[in-house]
Write a protein that holds these residues in place. Sequence first.
Motif, short mmCIF file in Angstrom:
data_model
loop_
_atom_site.label_atom_id
_atom_site.label_comp_id
_atom_site.label_asym_id
_atom_site.label_seq_id
_atom_site.Cartn_x
_atom_site.Cartn_y
_atom_site.Cartn_z
N GLY A 95 10.90 -3.86 1.70
CA GLY A 95 9.80 -4.65 2.22
C GLY A 95 9.55 -5.88 1.36
N TRP A 100 3.19 -8.13 2.46
CA TRP A 100 2.35 -6.96 2.68
C TRP A 100 0.90 -7.24 2.30
CZ3 TRP A 100 2.41 -2.06 4.64
CH2 TRP A 100 1.39 -1.19 4.22
N TRP A 157 11.35 -3.62 10.37
CA TRP A 157 10.71 -4.19 9.18
C TRP A 157 11.76 -4.79 8.25
CZ3 TRP A 157 8.39 -0.47 5.00
CH2 TRP A 157 7.68 -1.21 4.03
#
Length: 353
Positions: A95, A100, A157
């Motif tokens: 990620g 985020w 993702w």
Amino acid sequence: MRRADEYFETNALSRDGGLRLAVKAFVFLGWTTTAYLLLLLWSEHWWTTVPLAISLGLAMAGIGFSVMHDANHGAFSTSRTLNGMMRATLDVIGGSSYIWRFKHNVLHHTYANIDGVDDDLDAGGVLRLAPTQPRRWFHRAQHLYELPVLGLLAAKWHLLDDWMFLVRARIGETRFPRPRGADLALLLAGKVVFFTWAVAIPVWMHGPKLTFLVGAITSVVLGMTLGIVFQLAHVCGDVLLLAPPSERERYPLAWAEHQVATTVDFATGHRALSWYVGGLNFQVEHHLFPNVSHVHYPALARIVRETCAEFSVPLLEHATLKDALAAHFRHVAALGRPRAGPPEPVPVGASPR
């Protein structure tokens, strides 16, 4: 808030995770590393490879729940260096800790369950997760295909979302500043590190076919695990779901009341589950105290319950994991059924018709 402050002051406690969270980080990072090395260097048969791939997916989800999540909220440690290192675990597992923080810390926590702003409600039209979203004919079966769709979230993702957000400088319709300098370097380095350990090395050692199969199992387990925990905490027939207000409208509730009305606690008495999901089954407490480590949520839950009872604020909770799953899938099924007239937001305590 005052009562929570008194709790920490009276007991001389820091709001970070302390030794307990450090031990959890060691366990999850060690679990992930061990599962990966066994897959890479030891496993030769499907009856060991499949369980290890599942184990790797669960371990990576555990890093997300219990390590990077606290760190990205600044709650892992009082040390900025250690907090930054643990935040970067998200980059290592594919990620972006930078993206985020905007997607989760800013949009989700500020605008929880507000369709069109809280990007966590956006399933690209494949799922209808709020009554303000248009219903398509295939949504009638969404309670049956939701889990497989969630299983694709991790791959989406890793391969698409972060890059799309980065190019567009938008999450949904909300702009965010593109990363620069050290933030951009971490994002790009994280992608290189992830695709090296997750793809390049396994392909070199075991070939593309086996790498794809193992990676698919791990990715599906990771996506399902992360996805369903969020869904149980925010998408069920008891919570408040809102359309974004117009420029002249105001949100109907004060900030703290909004957090309570849009989140659901579940299975808070299940200690093993609470440990694994990083206290995210204490979702009300997390939204009220996002900068406090999850190791303190059980104690804060008692304060929240007493305060909500005193001020007659409804507190939403499912006693068991089974109850939470049943409530969620009933809600998703109801959202998929045809209804007369345009969709409307669901008030607290009601279910969609």
